[in-house]
Design a protein around this motif. Sequence first.
Motif, PDB file in Angstrom:
ATOM      1  N   UNK A 100      -1.948   3.399  17.736  1.00 40.61           N
ATOM      2  CA  UNK A 100      -3.435   3.811  17.586  1.00 40.61           C
ATOM      3  C   UNK A 100      -3.428   5.433  17.962  1.00 40.61           C
ATOM      4  N   UNK A 101      -2.859   5.458  19.217  1.00 47.53           N
ATOM      5  CA  UNK A 101      -2.838   6.868  19.661  1.00 47.53           C
ATOM      6  C   UNK A 101      -2.315   7.926  19.065  1.00 47.53           C
ATOM      7  N   UNK A 102      -1.208   7.602  18.584  1.00 43.33           N
ATOM      8  CA  UNK A 102      -0.073   8.305  17.767  1.00 43.33           C
ATOM      9  C   UNK A 102      -0.898   8.626  16.227  1.00 43.33           C
ATOM     10  N   UNK A 103      -1.380   7.735  15.582  1.00 41.26           N
ATOM     11  CA  UNK A 103      -2.005   7.855  14.395  1.00 41.26           C
ATOM     12  C   UNK A 103      -3.189   8.837  14.444  1.00 41.26           C
ATOM     13  N   UNK A 104      -3.903   8.630  15.792  1.00 39.71           N
ATOM     14  CA  UNK A 104      -4.890   9.847  15.917  1.00 39.71           C
ATOM     15  C   UNK A 104      -4.689  11.319  15.907  1.00 39.71           C
ATOM     16  N   UNK A 105      -3.384  11.474  15.946  1.00 35.16           N
ATOM     17  CA  UNK A 105      -2.775  12.890  16.050  1.00 35.16           C
ATOM     18  C   UNK A 105      -2.644  13.286  14.571  1.00 35.16           C
ATOM     19  N   UNK A 106      -2.390  12.248  13.493  1.00 33.03           N
ATOM     20  CA  UNK A 106      -1.898  12.692  12.212  1.00 33.03           C
ATOM     21  C   UNK A 106      -3.325  13.162  11.242  1.00 33.03           C
ATOM     22  N   UNK A 107      -3.107  14.029  10.444  1.00 30.41           N
ATOM     23  CA  UNK A 107      -4.105  14.531   9.801  1.00 30.41           C
ATOM     24  C   UNK A 107      -4.573  13.205   8.706  1.00 30.41           C
ATOM     25  N   UNK A 108      -5.884  13.201   8.243  1.00 32.06           N
ATOM     26  CA  UNK A 108      -6.276  12.263   7.311  1.00 32.06           C
ATOM     27  C   UNK A 108      -5.519  12.246   6.145  1.00 32.06           C
ATOM     28  N   UNK A 109      -5.100  10.919   5.850  1.00 30.80           N
ATOM     29  CA  UNK A 109      -4.193  10.816   4.785  1.00 30.80           C
ATOM     30  C   UNK A 109      -2.660  11.076   5.020  1.00 30.80           C
ATOM     31  N   UNK A 110      -2.554  11.126   6.356  1.00 32.80           N
ATOM     32  CA  UNK A 110      -1.114  10.995   6.597  1.00 32.80           C
ATOM     33  C   UNK A 110      -0.037   9.977   6.460  1.00 32.80           C
ATOM     34  N   UNK A 111      -0.733   8.867   6.419  1.00 31.43           N
ATOM     35  CA  UNK A 111       0.040   7.828   5.960  1.00 31.43           C
ATOM     36  C   UNK A 111      -0.150   7.214   4.572  1.00 31.43           C
ATOM     37  N   UNK A 112       0.613   7.362   3.641  1.00 30.02           N
ATOM     38  CA  UNK A 112       0.461   7.239   2.410  1.00 30.02           C
ATOM     39  C   UNK A 112       1.079   5.721   1.812  1.00 30.02           C
ATOM     40  N   UNK A 113       1.909   5.203   2.598  1.00 26.01           N
ATOM     41  CA  UNK A 113       2.329   3.739   2.209  1.00 26.01           C
ATOM     42  C   UNK A 113       2.914   3.254   3.460  1.00 26.01           C
ATOM     43  N   UNK A 163      -2.154  -7.546  -0.029  1.00 24.45           N
ATOM     44  CA  UNK A 163      -1.257  -7.565  -1.126  1.00 24.45           C
ATOM     45  C   UNK A 163      -0.328  -6.505  -0.826  1.00 24.45           C
ATOM     46  N   UNK A 164       0.913  -6.607  -1.614  1.00 23.52           N
ATOM     47  CA  UNK A 164       1.898  -5.746  -1.454  1.00 23.52           C
ATOM     48  C   UNK A 164       2.667  -5.361  -2.662  1.00 23.52           C
ATOM     49  N   UNK A 165       3.488  -4.394  -2.548  1.00 30.06           N
ATOM     50  CA  UNK A 165       4.369  -4.181  -3.784  1.00 30.06           C
ATOM     51  C   UNK A 165       5.542  -4.427  -3.297  1.00 30.06           C
ATOM     52  N   UNK A 166       6.441  -5.208  -4.218  1.00 29.26           N
ATOM     53  CA  UNK A 166       7.828  -5.831  -3.722  1.00 29.26           C
ATOM     54  C   UNK A 166       8.744  -4.627  -3.649  1.00 29.26           C
ATOM     55  N   UNK A 167       9.536  -4.442  -2.535  1.00 28.16           N
ATOM     56  CA  UNK A 167      10.701  -3.654  -2.604  1.00 28.16           C
ATOM     57  C   UNK A 167      11.832  -4.531  -3.130  1.00 28.16           C
ATOM     58  N   UNK A 168      12.331  -3.908  -4.202  1.00 29.61           N
ATOM     59  CA  UNK A 168      13.392  -4.707  -5.069  1.00 29.61           C
ATOM     60  C   UNK A 168      14.638  -4.044  -4.897  1.00 29.61           C
ATOM     61  N   UNK A 169      15.798  -4.662  -4.167  1.00 30.00           N
ATOM     62  CA  UNK A 169      17.066  -3.988  -3.919  1.00 30.00           C
ATOM     63  C   UNK A 169      17.592  -3.636  -5.512  1.00 30.00           C
ATOM     64  N   UNK A 170      18.125  -2.429  -5.497  1.00 31.29           N
ATOM     65  CA  UNK A 170      18.726  -1.816  -6.547  1.00 31.29           C
ATOM     66  C   UNK A 170      17.539  -0.853  -7.340  1.00 31.29           C
ATOM     67  N   UNK A 171      16.360  -0.865  -6.944  1.00 30.25           N
ATOM     68  CA  UNK A 171      15.349  -0.305  -7.508  1.00 30.25           C
ATOM     69  C   UNK A 171      14.810   0.889  -6.835  1.00 30.25           C
ATOM     70  N   UNK A 172      14.030   1.813  -7.220  1.00 27.01           N
ATOM     71  CA  UNK A 172      13.557   2.946  -6.575  1.00 27.01           C
ATOM     72  C   UNK A 172      12.044   2.713  -6.419  1.00 27.01           C
ATOM     73  N   UNK A 173      11.301   3.327  -5.568  1.00 30.89           N
ATOM     74  CA  UNK A 173      10.075   3.248  -5.179  1.00 30.89           C
ATOM     75  C   UNK A 173       9.453   4.830  -5.114  1.00 30.89           C
ATOM     76  N   UNK A 174       8.456   5.447  -5.638  1.00 31.24           N
ATOM     77  CA  UNK A 174       7.910   6.604  -5.643  1.00 31.24           C
ATOM     78  C   UNK A 174       6.784   6.535  -4.748  1.00 31.24           C
ATOM     79  N   UNK A 175       6.705   7.333  -3.871  1.00 28.17           N
ATOM     80  CA  UNK A 175       5.471   7.710  -2.780  1.00 28.17           C
ATOM     81  C   UNK A 175       5.322   8.832  -2.761  1.00 28.17           C
ATOM     82  N   UNK A 176       4.246   9.336  -3.119  1.00 32.06           N
ATOM     83  CA  UNK A 176       3.864  10.826  -3.047  1.00 32.06           C
ATOM     84  C   UNK A 176       5.070  11.760  -3.464  1.00 32.06           C
TER      85      UNK A 176
END
Length: 175
Positions: A21-34, A92-105
Motif C-alpha cells: 500500500x505504501x509503495x502504491x501510494x507513490x505511483x501516479x494514478x493509473x500506474x497499475x494497468x494489469x 474475474x480474470x483473463x487466462x494466461x495461455x502458454x504459447x499466446x501473447x497478451x497486450x497490456x498498454x
Amino acid sequence: MVLYRGVAVDPGSTRLRRSLEAQLAKLPAGGTRAIAATHHHEEHVGNLDWLAARTGAPLFLGEETARRLRPPGRIPRMRDAIIGQPPALTGSYTPLVPGASVRIGDVTLRVFAAPGHSDDHVVLYDPERKVLLAGDAFMGAYFATPNPDVDSRRWIESLDALLALPIEVLVEGHG
C-alpha cells in the motif's frame, strides 16, 4: 511484487499488504494497468483481488492457478504465520495461455509454461525489450525450495527451454 510497464506481477502476500500500500501510494494514478500471477504460491497471490479492487486493473492468471485459488488449499501453519494464507480468488480474470501473447498498454508479453517449481508456473516475456519476468522459475544459484509440489526434473527442463530465449534482463520473484 514487480511492476513492469504497468503490469503488477506477483503482488505478494497478505502479510506485506501494508508495505505494498505504501509503495502504491507513490505511483501516479493509473500506474497499475494489469495484475498477473506466475503461480499459486501464497507469497505471490495473497493480494490479487485486493489490488484489483484498489486499482481497477484486470487480473491475468493461468487457468490452473485460478483453479487452485478458488478456494486456495490451506498452507502449513508456519507459512501462514510468516507469509499469510491467501484469500480465495473471487474476481474475474483473463487466462494466461502458454504459447499466446497478451497486450497490456504498450507492452506485449508472451506467456510460456515453466513447470517444475510448481506445475502451474508460467513466465512472461517481453520480446521487444528481451525481459523475462521469471517468477520462481529461476531462483538464483541455490536450486532448492521447501514446497511439496516441486518437480526438479521438469524444473530443469523448463530452465533449459527458457535458455533458448534471447534474454537481456531476467527478473526473478525472490530478488
